[in-house]
Scaffold this motif. Structure first.
Motif, PDB file in Angstrom:
ATOM      1  N   MET A   1      35.297  38.335  22.816  1.00  0.00           N
ATOM      2  CA  MET A   1      35.381  38.622  24.246  1.00  0.00           C
ATOM      3  C   MET A   1      34.832  40.017  24.517  1.00  0.00           C
ATOM      4  O   MET A   1      34.926  40.904  23.692  1.00  0.00           O
ATOM      5  N   SER A   2      34.260  40.159  25.716  1.00  0.00           N
ATOM      6  CA  SER A   2      33.660  41.442  26.071  1.00  0.00           C
ATOM      7  C   SER A   2      34.730  42.501  26.261  1.00  0.00           C
ATOM      8  O   SER A   2      35.719  42.295  26.981  1.00  0.00           O
ATOM      9  N   GLN A   3      34.547  43.641  25.624  1.00  0.00           N
ATOM     10  CA  GLN A   3      35.484  44.746  25.802  1.00  0.00           C
ATOM     11  C   GLN A   3      35.412  45.305  27.219  1.00  0.00           C
ATOM     12  O   GLN A   3      36.420  45.778  27.758  1.00  0.00           O
ATOM     13  N   VAL A   4      34.238  45.246  27.835  1.00  0.00           N
ATOM     14  CA  VAL A   4      34.093  45.717  29.214  1.00  0.00           C
ATOM     15  C   VAL A   4      34.930  44.849  30.148  1.00  0.00           C
ATOM     16  O   VAL A   4      35.648  45.355  31.027  1.00  0.00           O
ATOM     17  N   PHE A   5      34.851  43.530  29.947  1.00  0.00           N
ATOM     18  CA  PHE A   5      35.640  42.608  30.777  1.00  0.00           C
ATOM     19  C   PHE A   5      37.129  42.860  30.580  1.00  0.00           C
ATOM     20  O   PHE A   5      37.906  42.860  31.545  1.00  0.00           O
ATOM     21  N   GLU A   6      37.540  43.059  29.351  1.00  0.00           N
ATOM     22  CA  GLU A   6      38.954  43.320  29.075  1.00  0.00           C
ATOM     23  C   GLU A   6      39.419  44.596  29.761  1.00  0.00           C
ATOM     24  O   GLU A   6      40.553  44.677  30.257  1.00  0.00           O
ATOM     25  N   GLY A   7      38.552  45.613  29.795  1.00  0.00           N
ATOM     26  CA  GLY A   7      38.918  46.846  30.485  1.00  0.00           C
ATOM     27  C   GLY A   7      39.138  46.613  31.977  1.00  0.00           C
ATOM     28  O   GLY A   7      40.137  47.076  32.552  1.00  0.00           O
ATOM     29  N   TYR A   8      38.203  45.881  32.601  1.00  0.00           N
ATOM     30  CA  TYR A   8      38.382  45.551  34.015  1.00  0.00           C
ATOM     31  C   TYR A   8      39.634  44.693  34.223  1.00  0.00           C
ATOM     32  O   TYR A   8      40.345  44.846  35.230  1.00  0.00           O
ATOM     33  N   GLU A   9      39.879  43.784  33.284  1.00  0.00           N
ATOM     34  CA  GLU A   9      41.037  42.896  33.398  1.00  0.00           C
ATOM     35  C   GLU A   9      42.339  43.685  33.370  1.00  0.00           C
ATOM     36  O   GLU A   9      43.252  43.443  34.171  1.00  0.00           O
ATOM     37  N   ARG A  10      42.435  44.649  32.464  1.00  0.00           N
ATOM     38  CA  ARG A  10      43.640  45.467  32.395  1.00  0.00           C
ATOM     39  C   ARG A  10      43.834  46.247  33.705  1.00  0.00           C
ATOM     40  O   ARG A  10      44.944  46.342  34.239  1.00  0.00           O
ATOM     41  N   GLN A  11      42.729  46.810  34.208  1.00  0.00           N
ATOM     42  CA  GLN A  11      42.835  47.566  35.460  1.00  0.00           C
ATOM     43  C   GLN A  11      43.287  46.669  36.608  1.00  0.00           C
ATOM     44  O   GLN A  11      44.126  47.063  37.421  1.00  0.00           O
ATOM     45  N   TYR A  12      42.740  45.433  36.653  1.00  0.00           N
ATOM     46  CA  TYR A  12      43.121  44.541  37.745  1.00  0.00           C
ATOM     47  C   TYR A  12      44.599  44.160  37.647  1.00  0.00           C
ATOM     48  O   TYR A  12      45.299  44.105  38.674  1.00  0.00           O
ATOM     49  N   CYS A  13      45.083  43.854  36.449  1.00  0.00           N
ATOM     50  CA  CYS A  13      46.489  43.487  36.282  1.00  0.00           C
ATOM     51  C   CYS A  13      47.404  44.624  36.744  1.00  0.00           C
ATOM     52  O   CYS A  13      48.436  44.384  37.390  1.00  0.00           O
ATOM     53  N   GLU A  14      47.015  45.847  36.411  1.00  0.00           N
ATOM     54  CA  GLU A  14      47.823  46.985  36.850  1.00  0.00           C
ATOM     55  C   GLU A  14      47.795  47.120  38.371  1.00  0.00           C
ATOM     56  O   GLU A  14      48.837  47.346  39.007  1.00  0.00           O
ATOM     57  N   VAL A  15      46.608  46.951  38.978  1.00  0.00           N
ATOM     58  CA  VAL A  15      46.491  47.051  40.439  1.00  0.00           C
ATOM     59  C   VAL A  15      47.277  45.931  41.107  1.00  0.00           C
ATOM     60  O   VAL A  15      47.972  46.146  42.109  1.00  0.00           O
ATOM     61  N   SER A  16      47.178  44.695  40.559  1.00  0.00           N
ATOM     62  CA  SER A  16      47.876  43.552  41.145  1.00  0.00           C
ATOM     63  C   SER A  16      49.389  43.746  41.108  1.00  0.00           C
ATOM     64  O   SER A  16      50.085  43.496  42.104  1.00  0.00           O
TER      65      SER A  16
END
Length: 220
Positions: A1-16
């Motif tokens: 899995m893309s590390q860039v995508f995972e970084g965005y995913e973590r940020q989104y989960c925190e924002v959500s």
């Protein structure tokens, strides 16, 4: 899995998760405090939408096998974002305070606002995603530590090899010095041998000349 995508995913989960908490808090507020909280929520929604777009672009740039999985997860995040937007619209409606008061009276809760089922679901989903992201971070950290230990071991081996090479270089330097000294000694011996040859040749010539002179005087 893309590390860039995972970084965005973590940020989104925190924002959500943060937006869900703010929506819960805003439901119990009134007046300027509620407007300020809603303004913060709308700014957070803009950040969440930006992260969704970044994840979408990153997912579509990957290989088809990976892209399909990431786009499926992205659809879940888009649904979550739409639910948040719906919740914000409900909070901004004129009857939001009345509906919140009715919910409080019906539930019998003395607290400011009970978290709705949708909000609980979003919080649970966000928490689960954060936990997964944390596990991946721990796994990445463990792999990084193992790689670091391997790198330290390789550096130690290289250091030992360097010491061995330096020792061999010093030995070769000593041998080279000994060869140089031996060469000087051999050169000096060769010069002495040449000088001795000339001396012996001169002596032989002198002896032959003396014998010839003696024979000449005797014959006369």
């Amino acid at each position: 899995m893309s590390q860039v995508f995972e970084g965005y995913e973590r940020q989104y989960c925190e924002v959500s998760a943060n937006l869900s908490r703010k929506c819960t808090a805003a439901a119990a507020l009134n007046g300027e405090q509620k407007k300020q909280k809603l303004s913060e929520i709308k700014a957070g929604l803009d950040d969440a939408e930006a992260l969704i777009r970044k994840m979408d672009l990153e997912a579509r740039s990957l290989q088809p096998s990976v892209k399909a999985t990431l786009l499926a997860k992205l659809r879940e995040y888009k649904t979550d974002l739409n639910n948040l937007k719906t919740e914000v619209k409900r909070l901004t409606s004129p009857n939001a305070n009345l509906a919140a008061r009715d919910d409080l009276l019906e539930s019998g809760m003395a607290d400011a606002m009970m978290v709705s089922a949708d909000q609980k679901g979003r919080l649970l989903m966000s928490t689960e995603r954060l936990n997964h992201s944390t596990d991946r971070i721990k796994e990445s950290r463990r792999t990084m530590l193992e790689t670091e230990e391997l790198g330290v071991s390789i550096l130690q081996d290289l250091h030992q090899q360097r010491q061995s090479l330096l020792h061999a270089h010093n030995n070769l330097h000593g041998v080279d010095e000994n060869i140089g000294k031996s060469k000087k000694i051999l050169t000096a011996m060769s010069r002495r041998m040449s000088r001795n040859k000339w001396i012996i040749g001169s002596i032989i010539v002198a002896l032959v000349a003396a014998i010839i002179l003696i024979l000449y005087f005797k014959l006369r």
